[in-house]
Scaffold this motif. Structure first.
Motif, PDB file in Angstrom:
ATOM      1  N   PHE A 163     -41.970  77.051  34.908  1.00 48.57           N
ATOM      2  CA  PHE A 163     -41.871  78.089  33.879  1.00 48.57           C
ATOM      3  C   PHE A 163     -43.236  78.365  33.260  1.00 48.57           C
ATOM      4  CE2 PHE A 163     -37.262  76.648  32.897  1.00 48.57           C
ATOM      5  CZ  PHE A 163     -36.763  77.539  33.823  1.00 48.57           C
ATOM      6  N   LEU A 164     -43.927  77.286  32.864  1.00 48.18           N
ATOM      7  CA  LEU A 164     -45.192  77.418  32.149  1.00 48.18           C
ATOM      8  C   LEU A 164     -46.289  77.958  33.054  1.00 48.18           C
ATOM      9  CD1 LEU A 164     -46.502  77.021  29.421  1.00 48.18           C
ATOM     10  CD2 LEU A 164     -46.922  74.617  30.012  1.00 48.18           C
ATOM     11  N   ASN A 165     -46.326  77.479  34.290  1.00 49.88           N
ATOM     12  CA  ASN A 165     -47.363  77.922  35.216  1.00 49.88           C
ATOM     13  C   ASN A 165     -47.238  79.408  35.520  1.00 49.88           C
ATOM     14  OD1 ASN A 165     -49.624  76.690  36.340  1.00 49.88           O
ATOM     15  ND2 ASN A 165     -48.705  76.499  38.355  1.00 49.88           N
ATOM     16  N   VAL A 166     -46.020  79.871  35.762  1.00 51.79           N
ATOM     17  CA  VAL A 166     -45.820  81.291  36.062  1.00 51.79           C
ATOM     18  C   VAL A 166     -46.197  82.143  34.858  1.00 51.79           C
ATOM     19  CG1 VAL A 166     -44.095  83.040  36.646  1.00 51.79           C
ATOM     20  CG2 VAL A 166     -44.089  80.846  37.831  1.00 51.79           C
ATOM     21  N   LEU A 183     -48.683  92.137  26.644  1.00 47.58           N
ATOM     22  CA  LEU A 183     -49.028  90.785  27.083  1.00 47.58           C
ATOM     23  C   LEU A 183     -47.995  89.778  26.583  1.00 47.58           C
ATOM     24  CD1 LEU A 183     -52.924  90.624  26.618  1.00 47.58           C
ATOM     25  CD2 LEU A 183     -51.650  90.585  28.772  1.00 47.58           C
ATOM     26  N   HIS A 184     -47.551  89.959  25.359  1.00 48.23           N
ATOM     27  CA  HIS A 184     -46.555  89.046  24.800  1.00 48.23           C
ATOM     28  C   HIS A 184     -45.246  89.142  25.593  1.00 48.23           C
ATOM     29  CE1 HIS A 184     -45.244  86.523  21.335  1.00 48.23           C
ATOM     30  NE2 HIS A 184     -44.059  86.903  21.779  1.00 48.23           N
ATOM     31  N   ALA A 185     -44.828  90.354  25.917  1.00 47.22           N
ATOM     32  CA  ALA A 185     -43.612  90.537  26.713  1.00 47.22           C
ATOM     33  C   ALA A 185     -43.781  89.925  28.098  1.00 47.22           C
ATOM     34  CB  ALA A 185     -43.278  92.023  26.820  1.00 47.22           C
ATOM     35  N   LEU A 186     -44.966  90.084  28.685  1.00 43.74           N
ATOM     36  CA  LEU A 186     -45.251  89.518  29.999  1.00 43.74           C
ATOM     37  C   LEU A 186     -45.132  87.996  29.963  1.00 43.74           C
ATOM     38  CD1 LEU A 186     -46.286  89.649  32.916  1.00 43.74           C
ATOM     39  CD2 LEU A 186     -48.626  89.769  32.005  1.00 43.74           C
ATOM     40  N   GLY A 187     -45.783  87.372  28.979  1.00 44.00           N
ATOM     41  CA  GLY A 187     -45.731  85.917  28.885  1.00 44.00           C
ATOM     42  C   GLY A 187     -44.335  85.396  28.628  1.00 44.00           C
ATOM     43  N   ASN A 244     -39.599 101.601  41.982  1.00 38.09           N
ATOM     44  CA  ASN A 244     -38.703 101.340  40.852  1.00 38.09           C
ATOM     45  C   ASN A 244     -38.924  99.967  40.216  1.00 38.09           C
ATOM     46  OD1 ASN A 244     -37.139 103.817  41.094  1.00 38.09           O
ATOM     47  ND2 ASN A 244     -36.359 102.946  42.998  1.00 38.09           N
ATOM     48  N   LEU A 245     -40.007  99.323  40.595  1.00 37.45           N
ATOM     49  CA  LEU A 245     -40.283  97.997  40.049  1.00 37.45           C
ATOM     50  C   LEU A 245     -41.163  98.103  38.812  1.00 37.45           C
ATOM     51  CD1 LEU A 245     -40.890  95.833  43.252  1.00 37.45           C
ATOM     52  CD2 LEU A 245     -38.816  96.069  41.882  1.00 37.45           C
ATOM     53  N   HIS A 246     -40.857  97.308  37.824  1.00 35.63           N
ATOM     54  CA  HIS A 246     -41.610  97.297  36.566  1.00 35.63           C
ATOM     55  C   HIS A 246     -42.961  96.632  36.800  1.00 35.63           C
ATOM     56  CE1 HIS A 246     -42.630  96.508  32.386  1.00 35.63           C
ATOM     57  NE2 HIS A 246     -41.602  97.266  32.006  1.00 35.63           N
ATOM     58  N   LEU A 247     -44.011  97.176  36.194  1.00 40.09           N
ATOM     59  CA  LEU A 247     -45.359  96.652  36.361  1.00 40.09           C
ATOM     60  C   LEU A 247     -45.439  95.167  36.016  1.00 40.09           C
ATOM     61  CD1 LEU A 247     -48.447  97.034  36.778  1.00 40.09           C
ATOM     62  CD2 LEU A 247     -48.576  97.677  34.349  1.00 40.09           C
ATOM     63  N   LEU A 248     -44.850  94.774  34.892  1.00 37.89           N
ATOM     64  CA  LEU A 248     -44.942  93.374  34.474  1.00 37.89           C
ATOM     65  C   LEU A 248     -44.144  92.463  35.396  1.00 37.89           C
ATOM     66  CD1 LEU A 248     -44.713  93.666  30.569  1.00 37.89           C
ATOM     67  CD2 LEU A 248     -46.682  93.970  32.088  1.00 37.89           C
ATOM     68  N   ALA A 249     -43.057  92.967  35.948  1.00 45.05           N
ATOM     69  CA  ALA A 249     -42.267  92.189  36.905  1.00 45.05           C
ATOM     70  C   ALA A 249     -43.072  91.932  38.178  1.00 45.05           C
ATOM     71  CB  ALA A 249     -40.964  92.909  37.233  1.00 45.05           C
ATOM     72  N   LYS A 250     -43.850  92.921  38.610  1.00 45.15           N
ATOM     73  CA  LYS A 250     -44.663  92.750  39.817  1.00 45.15           C
ATOM     74  C   LYS A 250     -45.737  91.685  39.614  1.00 45.15           C
ATOM     75  CE  LYS A 250     -45.495  97.255  40.336  1.00 45.15           C
ATOM     76  NZ  LYS A 250     -45.973  98.527  40.954  1.00 45.15           N
ATOM     77  N   MET A 251     -46.278  91.592  38.389  1.00 42.05           N
ATOM     78  CA  MET A 251     -47.249  90.535  38.089  1.00 42.05           C
ATOM     79  C   MET A 251     -46.593  89.166  38.167  1.00 42.05           C
ATOM     80  SD  MET A 251     -49.248  92.162  34.820  1.00 42.05           S
ATOM     81  CE  MET A 251     -49.856  93.850  34.845  1.00 42.05           C
ATOM     82  N   THR A 252     -45.392  89.065  37.600  1.00 40.03           N
ATOM     83  CA  THR A 252     -44.678  87.788  37.591  1.00 40.03           C
ATOM     84  C   THR A 252     -44.297  87.367  39.000  1.00 40.03           C
ATOM     85  OG1 THR A 252     -43.812  88.320  35.393  1.00 40.03           O
ATOM     86  CG2 THR A 252     -42.718  86.546  36.594  1.00 40.03           C
TER      87      THR A 252
END
Length: 425
Positions: free
Chosen positions: A176-179, A197-201, A279-287
């Protein structure tokens, strides 16, 4: 083929340039950077002969030349230049200055490790609160992620450190923490707001929340050994995660997109919905990138774990239909060509493990060199940006000697945490 320990003993008179020597004396009792090194200059040769050591160990496999024959050593010794005592004193003074720098590095590493440990200790409790569905866990998620975002948002040269994370009971916690940390690393390289950034983390920290509804024995299996039922069950964990997040009052669309889409693919063959890249969210693609990298490096079977360098190579070559390669290029740029955890060969022919990388100086990371006879407590971590050393290439685990494997622990879990260089103490 693994390099075996093949060291032999020779007299001081048999030394010459090109020989790889292995000093047994304590690191502070000689003026050299490391205990193991190749003699490259006449000055180094002369200083070695002034140390009062009568016998040296040397490694013929890493030497360019053989020792001088015993019968000709006296003629060769007289031909070598002998330094004045003042030269040796100067080298020892330089060693003391280097020691101060090394102690500062160790202090920085210890400070980062303490912060990592404190953060990791909080995760199991907040996950239990999230599973209880009372909303208290979201408050703690916000606190943990807020501190990480502040670090990434305030520093343009955030240093990523390799952390010790070997408690098997905290396996999912470390994931969890590493991702979350790795996702924030990508996000901080883009023009995202602090709120994004907060939502991403937060989303990355909770991305696998749904797995906690599934027995570990099912999702910990390799894909090829799963039954049809187990595979179908595993594919439900993003939906389970959304349900748990909703029960806790999570309404942020960015966070929910990360939890729901972190196993979707650019080509539309992911799960649970089969969304394509459009249709993929930008922050989801980073994760997704951070999640895949962590899973490759930290396979539950240590023998199947890839080095960080090899994981990046594999993702570059074979994951172009799965991940956003533009975001992946940012990931590589921030993590460095030699990510922490990578085993490398230095220009002095000593193997080392990369311990930390600054994206502003990706080719000169901090490394832990293999030094025979030195305990972990006395281990030397070098900042290559301050030393006359470079990285020649990466080294496969199979090419390490047994003593190098024990010392460098190349199959240990890969976990990262960022150094807060603005915080004192």
């Amino acid at each position: 083929m693994a390099r075996k320990n093949n060291e032999h003993t020779i007299s001081a008179d048999q030394l010459q340039t090109g020989i790889f020597v292995c000093l047994e004396e304590h690191w502070l009792k000689h003026p050299f950077l490391l205990n193991n090194f190749k003699i490259k200059t006449e000055k180094q040769l002369a200083i070695l002969k002034q140390l009062g050591i009568t016998e040296f160990r040397y490694d013929p496999d890493r030497s360019d030349r053989p020792p001088l024959p015993v019968q000709t050593r006296h003629r060769e010794v007289h031909a070598a230049s002998t330094p004045r005592d003042a030269e040796i004193d100067k080298e020892f003074q330089l060693k003391q200055e280097r020691k101060k720098r090394l102690m500062q590095i160790r202090s920085r590493i210890a400070k980062t490790a303490k912060k990592f440990s404190q953060t990791a200790d909080k995760v199991p409790n907040l996950m239990s609160k999230l599973m209880a569905g009372k909303g208290e866990g979201l408050v703690e998620v916000d606190l943990i992620v807020g501190e990480m975002v502040d670090t990434f948002a305030s520093l343009s040269d955030t240093v990523m450190h390799l952390m010790s994370a070997n408690d098997k009971e905290l396996e999912l916690t470390y994931h969890f923490l590493n991702v979350s940390v790795l996702s924030l690393m990508i996000g901080s390289s883009l023009d995202l707001s602090k709120e994004q950034l907060h939502a991403l983390g937060a989303g990355a920290l909770m991305h696998d929340l749904g797995k906690m509804r599934i027995e570990k024995k099912h999702w910990r299996k390799p894909r090829e050994t799963m039954t049809k039922h187990e595979w179908e069950l595993l594919q439900l964990h993003p939906r389970y995660g959304l349900e748990i997040a909703g029960q806790n009052g999570a309404r942020n669309k960015d966070i929910l997109a990360i939890i729901g889409q972190h196993h979707e693919r650019i080509d539309g063959l992911g799960y649970p919905e089969g969304c394509d890249g459009r249709n993929l969210h930008l922050l989801a693609k980073m994760t997704t990138i951070a999640n895949i990298f962590d899973n490759l490096c930290n396979h539950y079977d240590p023998e199947k774990r890839l080095s960080p360098h090899d994981a990046l190579q594999l993702m570059f070559k074979k994951y172009d239909m799965i991940i956003d390669m533009g975001l992946f290029s940012q990931f590589v740029r921030r993590l460095g060509v030699f990510p922490p955890g990578t085993i490398v060969l230095l220009t002095n022919d000593v193997v080392a493990k990369v311990m930390a990388v600054n994206p502003q100086n990706p080719l000169t990371p901090m490394v832990l060199p293999y030094v025979n006879g030195v305990s972990p407590e006395d281990a030397v971590v070098l900042d290559l940006a301050s030393e006359d050393l470079k990285i020649k290439r990466t080294v496969a685990v199979a090419d390490l000697s047994s003593s190098e494997v024990r010392y460098l622990k190349p199959k240990a879990r890969i976990s990262y945490f960022m150094e807060d260089m603005d915080t004192e103490g």
